[in-house]
Design an enzyme around this catalytic site. Structure first.
Site, PDB file in Angstrom:
ATOM      1  N   CYS A 272      35.459 -11.781 105.475  1.00 26.16           N
ATOM      2  CA  CYS A 272      34.888 -13.119 105.263  1.00 26.16           C
ATOM      3  C   CYS A 272      34.043 -13.537 106.478  1.00 26.16           C
ATOM      4  O   CYS A 272      33.034 -12.914 106.775  1.00 26.16           O
ATOM      5  CB  CYS A 272      35.997 -14.117 104.949  1.00 26.16           C
TER       6      CYS A 272
ATOM      7  N   HIS B 119      38.308 -11.506 100.041  1.00 24.42           N
ATOM      8  CA  HIS B 119      39.590 -11.481 100.762  1.00 24.42           C
ATOM      9  C   HIS B 119      40.514 -10.426 100.158  1.00 24.42           C
ATOM     10  O   HIS B 119      41.221 -10.711  99.201  1.00 24.42           O
ATOM     11  CB  HIS B 119      40.248 -12.859 100.687  1.00 24.42           C
TER      12      HIS B 119
ATOM     13  N   GLU C  46      43.252  -9.455 101.266  1.00 30.14           N
ATOM     14  CA  GLU C  46      44.644  -9.896 101.426  1.00 30.14           C
ATOM     15  C   GLU C  46      45.076 -10.872 100.345  1.00 30.14           C
ATOM     16  O   GLU C  46      46.248 -11.204 100.229  1.00 30.14           O
ATOM     17  CB  GLU C  46      44.842 -10.504 102.825  1.00 30.14           C
TER      18      GLU C  46
END
Lengths: 228, 251
Positions: A83, A193, A195
């Site tokens: 990001c 993202h 994650e």
């Protein structure tokens, strides 16, 4: 114990999500969230996350004396930008007219208001928030096990425009194609993202923690379809 | 193409998931970690936790719940309820929340929205708006729907966008818990008034209501609680239904 993976903490955003996801895919690795340049230099691989605004991000990097450690890591070891941690690798961001790290040639621009509508004329919101298809622009060890066009979670208002098209590893559409992943020798950086992108995101992180950039061709030969 | 999101909402009090009708009459729906795990497996695009009592005792409970969920569920987590100061935002983010939803405090202290967005980024600041029809417009309510503010919901939405909110969670109090569908006029009025994403909430009783929220309400995401908690529909089933009706979803 030596540090296998350093997650760079410069006070921007939710690093717990990133470290938790890495611990999940690499349960035996030592993962530290750190703002210590020496710890970053000592780590085997580095994750550079980030959320928020580019001017704050650059200010916090310098306030913590992290600029050189980030530049050195990006030139020498497996390095994953996420990001804002992807955007500030480039030279300049339109957000707050900010000079960035300049590790990769190119700029960061805002989704232009006048372009933000779909084919039917409906308004497209900014930030670009949610799950979008990621198209793989090159074979890469970090894409192994992830289907072409798989959806990842995005939340951003700015996107990178690399000067050199050969670093583009992935792109997405909103509504026009924009670069959402870049790769060089030892850097892989993504706008989305991983994650927060459920199984495909964990697969990408799992690929990162075992990635040996010097052995890219070998890794591809062994990986099957995703590198074909 | 960007997918429309389906967001199951878990109203949490005293460590349990509950669901009320028109904000009262709470009914127990189970363990939040277990429910979060189930929704993740069914393909939920995000999860929202609302700490609906949000007393100081309860605050520690929700932090533990978020920590437990964030360790095994890797999709975006939004947490709201009782967020009063920037330090509350920090604690929730540290526990594993990706976004924090601000409701009552946005009205009593709009500067909180700006300070939190400046500090942590707009992407993690959601402003929740509870709105109730008042003649030809909608009025904003706070304190879980108990306090009228006199604010016009559309104007309030624009103000929150300007202060840095990254997303709006819009609940129709007239529809919440009634299973009669979203207030589509309200949803569309606010979605058209701002450039940031809108999550429609309040009133889902059928899968067609989710479709209507996107197509007619122009919502970017749809949030529902009871239809999922009590097993009437699965999240995966809802997504397939939306896809059959021409809506882009993540399957």
């Amino acid at each position: 114990m030596s540090v296998d993976i350093a997650v760079i903490d410069y006070g921007m955003g939710n690093l717990r999500s990133v470290s938790k996801a890495i611990e999940h895919v690499a349960p035996s690795a030592s993962v530290v969230v750190t703002s210590d340049p020496a710890a970053i230099a000592a780590a085997g691989r580095v994750v550079f996350p980030g959320q928020g605004a580019a001017p704050d991000c650059m200010r916090e990097i310098d306030a913590r004396g992290l600029r050189q450690a980030i530049v050195d890591a990006a030139r020498s070891k497996p390095f994953l930008g996420i990001c804002m941690g992807m955007q500030v690798l480039f030279e300049h961001s339109e957000e707050g007219d900010t000079a960035c790290l300049g590790i990769l040639p190119g700029t960061v621009q805002r989704f232009p208001h006048e372009a933000m509508h779909d084919d039917a004329g409906s308004k497209l919101k900014v930030p670009h928030m949610g799950w979008n298809n990621v198209h793989q622009a090159m074979p890469h060890p970090l894409w192994v096990g992830i289907e072409e066009g798989a959806r990842f979670y995005f939340v951003h208002s700015y996107f990178v425009q690399p000067t050199a098209p050969d670093v583009i590893a992935g792109f997405s559409h909103y509504p026009f194609p924009f670069t959402c992943a870049v790769a060089t020798a030892n850097i892989f950086a993504v706008q989305f993202h991983p994650e927060k992108s459920q199984n495909d995101g964990l697969t990408l992180l799992g690929n990162f923690v075992t990635w040996n950039p010097g052995e890219r061709d070998t890794a591809c030969d062994m990986s099957g379809a995703a590198c074909a | 193409m960007l997918a429309k999101r389906i967001i199951p909402c878990l109203d949490v009090t005293n460590g349990r998931v509950v669901k009320g009708v028109n904000f009262v009459e709470l009914k127990d729906a189970g363990d939040p970690v277990e429910i979060a795990r189930r929704y993740n497996e069914a393909g939920a695009d995000e999860l929202t936790f609302l700490d609906i009592t949000a007393s100081s005792d309860n605050r520690d409970l929700i932090l533990h719940i978020i920590e437990a969920v964030a360790s095994e569920v890797f999709i975006p987590l939004t947490v709201g309820g009782g967020v009063r100061v920037v330090g509350d935002v920090q604690r929730l983010l540290n526990a594993g929340a990706d976004k924090v939803s601000i409701n009552t405090s946005a009205v009593t202290n709009p500067q909180l929205v700006k300070d939190a967005a400046d500090r942590y980024g707009s992407q993690c600041i959601v402003v929740a708006i509870d709105a109730k029809r008042a003649g030809d417009h909608w009025e904003v309510f706070t304190h879980g729907g108990r306090t009228a503010t006199g604010l016009d919901a559309v104007e309030w939405a624009k103000k929150m966008e300007n202060l840095g909110a990254g997303e709006l969670l819009l609940t129709s109090m007239d529809r919440d818990g009634t299973k009669s569908g979203f207030d589509l006029e309200l949803t569309r009025a606010i979605s058209d008034a701002v450039d940031i994403p809108i999550i429609a909430s309040g009133g889902v009783g059928t899968l067609q209501h989710l479709v209507d929220g996107v197509k007619e309400g122009r919502a970017d995401a749809v949030l529902a609680a009871s239809i999922f908690h009590f097993g009437e529909y699965g999240v995966d089933e809802a997504k397939r239904y939306m896809k059959q009706h021409g809506i882009e979803v993540r399957l």
